[in-house]
Design an enzyme around this catalytic site. Structure first.
Site, PDB file in Angstrom:
ATOM      1  N   LYS A 123       0.817  -1.211   0.000  1.00 35.28           N
ATOM      2  CA  LYS A 123       0.000   0.000   0.000  1.00 35.28           C
ATOM      3  C   LYS A 123       0.859   1.272   0.000  1.00 35.28           C
ATOM      4  O   LYS A 123       0.431   2.314  -0.478  1.00 35.28           O
ATOM      5  CB  LYS A 123      -0.925   0.038   1.219  1.00 35.28           C
ATOM      6  CG  LYS A 123      -1.860  -1.151   1.373  1.00 35.28           C
ATOM      7  CD  LYS A 123      -2.919  -1.206   0.288  1.00 35.28           C
ATOM      8  CE  LYS A 123      -4.067  -2.146   0.619  1.00 35.28           C
ATOM      9  NZ  LYS A 123      -3.696  -3.576   0.608  1.00 35.28           N
TER      10      LYS A 123
HETATM   11  C1  LIG Z   1      -4.300  -4.651   0.149  1.00 40.92           C
HETATM   12  C2  LIG Z   1      -3.501  -5.885   0.084  1.00 40.92           C
HETATM   13  C3  LIG Z   1      -3.770  -6.866  -0.878  1.00 40.92           C
HETATM   14  C4  LIG Z   1      -4.916  -6.745  -1.864  1.00 40.92           C
HETATM   15  O1  LIG Z   1      -4.715  -5.713  -2.793  1.00 40.92           O
HETATM   16  P1  LIG Z   1      -5.934  -5.154  -3.662  1.00 40.92           P
HETATM   17  O2  LIG Z   1      -5.400  -4.007  -4.411  1.00 40.92           O
HETATM   18  O3  LIG Z   1      -6.986  -4.751  -2.659  1.00 40.92           O
HETATM   19  O4  LIG Z   1      -6.395  -6.274  -4.521  1.00 40.92           O
HETATM   20  C5  LIG Z   1      -2.949  -7.979  -0.920  1.00 40.92           C
HETATM   21  N1  LIG Z   1      -1.940  -8.140  -0.030  1.00 40.92           N
HETATM   22  C6  LIG Z   1      -1.667  -7.229   0.913  1.00 40.92           C
HETATM   23  C7  LIG Z   1      -0.564  -7.489   1.882  1.00 40.92           C
HETATM   24  C8  LIG Z   1      -2.422  -6.071   0.998  1.00 40.92           C
HETATM   25  O5  LIG Z   1      -2.140  -5.154   1.938  1.00 40.92           O
END
Ligand SMILES: *Cc1c(COP(=O)(O)O)cnc(C)c1O
Length: 498
Positions: free
Chosen positions: A113
């Site tokens: 993120k």
């Molecule tokens: C948010 C997240 C995901 C999923 O990503 P999306 O963009 O919501 O599909 C997968 N792995 C981790 C560790 C995340 O923080």
């Protein structure tokens, strides 16, 4: 470059309007009206660039109402050396043969993120200056764990912003919870809700579009915006790393310019994989995008059958950031794949809101299947994958990454399609120390507190502990609010002191 809404094509806004506003008025999501095209020559010219320059090259095509100075300020601030522990920002690591891992977790909160949320506050404040001069932006976040912390860290003490984060009380890892409840900064607040991520996300979306609440905020010269991946400003930074990994694969001699690659993404809200789809549509030679889910496999079923049905058991898994039954960004894919048919999308989303279910036309699902493959991994398979990969390659995956690795292995076994592949790695294994340690030890997890668990995992595997997680030990808990999902709007007013 203009943006429109997935549910009303007559809407036309600039990039900064789309980013400042977050979500379109009628509930649709902003999407680009057309996509910039990158020739192979242009992509090849990015091979010798730093991540920052690659980011500028991609982003300037989308953020056409930002000046060059503004864009430089945003990108250089976001991906500075003191915030990311890897000089390449998002390194690609070869595991063996054609299997590569794109590590997206070298930022300040150790999850992917950060790739978007380090940049978003810059994009947002520049956008707000252009479109909403003088207003305080209130960022409202529903999080399954990683977005919350990454958004708090990105927005802390950013002038003219406030950020409120809601997380499911039992739906995040102990480390994720500690990261959020110890958050520093004078413009931040965090609250647990009695419910799961979908409850939090639905309540936040409702607050965003509630005319009454918006009017009350406007009186105080405030406006809501979103740091969830419904905001275009969250998605656009993610397109960059697909170009970047392709360039790195060329540098590493894994591929030649022009060769196709496959991409595998552990998916929750469909944001990360959608960014890969945009990269493909822009000319990056991606053949297949493999959507990997955990036991909450609503997307696997959709991509295999064309029916999306969230009326099913919800599982709390060891990959909590993927414990999602309503994948918001699928709406954007449906819009593009249906020939930009806003009527169809509005109707499908209405069915989803009313009955939790919809079925797309045969033609539409066939088109989607030409680009997307899908699979899911059970909890047991995730544990086995973490252990096998560590034993065989001395590479430690977190639980989310392991979902993708397992789904990829199945994909190759089923299709023999083993062209050079990038698997997105979305979190540091130390964010999920307990699950990862237990997997590495074959199910025998010691009873330890979170920090001793980290130390133990380090002792057993030798993998480096990221400094931001090690440093949490000395921070004090600042936020212990819990509220029912029905009371979230009151909580918002309380946290804003209104
Ligand atoms: C948010 C997240 C995901 C999923 O990503 P999306 O963009 O919501 O599909 C997968 N792995 C981790 C560790 C995340 O923080």
């Amino acid at each position: 470059m203009f943006y429109t809404s997935t549910r009303d094509k007559s809407i036309k806004v600039t990039a900064s309007q789309a980013i400042a506003q977050g979500i379109s008025e009628e509930g649709g999501l902003f999407v680009p009206c057309e996509l910039p095209q990158f020739s192979m020559d242009k992509i090849s010219s990015m091979v010798s660039m730093s991540y920052i320059d690659r980011a500028k090259t991609v982003l300037k095509e989308f953020l056409t109402d930002f000046t060059e100075e503004e864009l430089n300020y945003c990108v250089e601030g976001a991906y500075s050396a003191e915030k990311f522990s890897s000089p390449s920002i998002a390194p690609t690591v070869n595991i063996s043969g054609n299997k590569n891992i794109l590590e997206l977790w070298h930022g300040p909160t150790c999850a992917f993120k950060d790739m978007a949320l380090q940049l978003l506050p810059y994009l947002m404040t520049v956008s707000a200056k252009k479109t909403a001069e003088g207003k305080t932006i209130v960022i409202l976040v529903a999080t399954s764990g990683d977005t919350g912390k990454a958004a708090l860290e990105g927005f802390k003490d950013v002038d003219d912003t406030k950020i409120l984060v809601f997380y499911p009380v039992d739906g995040v890892s102990p480390m994720q919870k500690l990261q959020m409840t110890t958050q520093e900064g004078n413009n931040v607040a965090v609250c647990a809700i009695n419910g799961n991520f979908d409850d939090a996300q639905s309540a936040v979306k409702k607050i965003f579009t509630d005319a009454d609440i918006k009017a009350q905020l406007a009186e105080k010269n405030m406006m809501f915006s979103s740091a969830n991946s419904i905001n275009w400003g969250r998605l656009v930074p993610q397109i960059v790393y697909y170009f970047s990994t392709y360039c790195d694969m060329i540098s590493m001699n894994n591929i030649k310019a022009g060769d196709e690659i496959n991409v595998v993404v552990p998916t929750g809200n469909f944001g990360n994989i959608l960014a890969g789809y945009y990269a493909k549509k822009m000319g990056l030679p991606i053949k297949t995008l493999v959507c990997a889910s955990n036991s909450n496999n609503v997307l696997t079923d959709f991509l295999k059958t064309g029916t999306y049905d969230k009326n099913r058991s919800f599982y709390t898994t060891t990959s909590p950031s993927m414990d999602i039954l309503i994948s918001s960004n699928l709406e954007r894919l449906l819009y593009h794949m249906s020939g930009e048919n806003d009527k169809v999308v509005a109707d499908l989303m209405k069915q989803l809101a009313e009955s939790g279910k919809y079925t797309v036309s045969d033609m539409l699902i066939k088109d989607i299947q030409a680009t997307f493959n899908a699979g899911f991994a059970s909890e047991e398979e995730v544990n086995d994958t973490i252990k096998n990969h560590f034993d065989k390659y001395n590479y430690l995956c977190d639980t989310h990454t392991a979902v993708a690795v397992k789904v990829y292995d199945n994909y190759v076994a089923e299709t023999n399609d083993d062209i050079p592949t990038v698997i997105d790695s979305t979190a540091s294994p130390y964010k999920f120390s307990k699950s990862v340690l237990s997997a590495v030890l074959g199910g025998n997890s010691p009873e330890l507190d979170e920090f001793n668990m980290v130390d133990k995992l380090n002792e057993v595997t030798g993998a480096d502990v990221p400094a931001p997680l090690a440093n949490l030990k000395d921070k004090k808990v600042r936020f212990s609010n819990v509220c029912d999902k029905e009371n979230m709007s009151e909580m918002v007013f309380k946290l804003l002191n209104l």
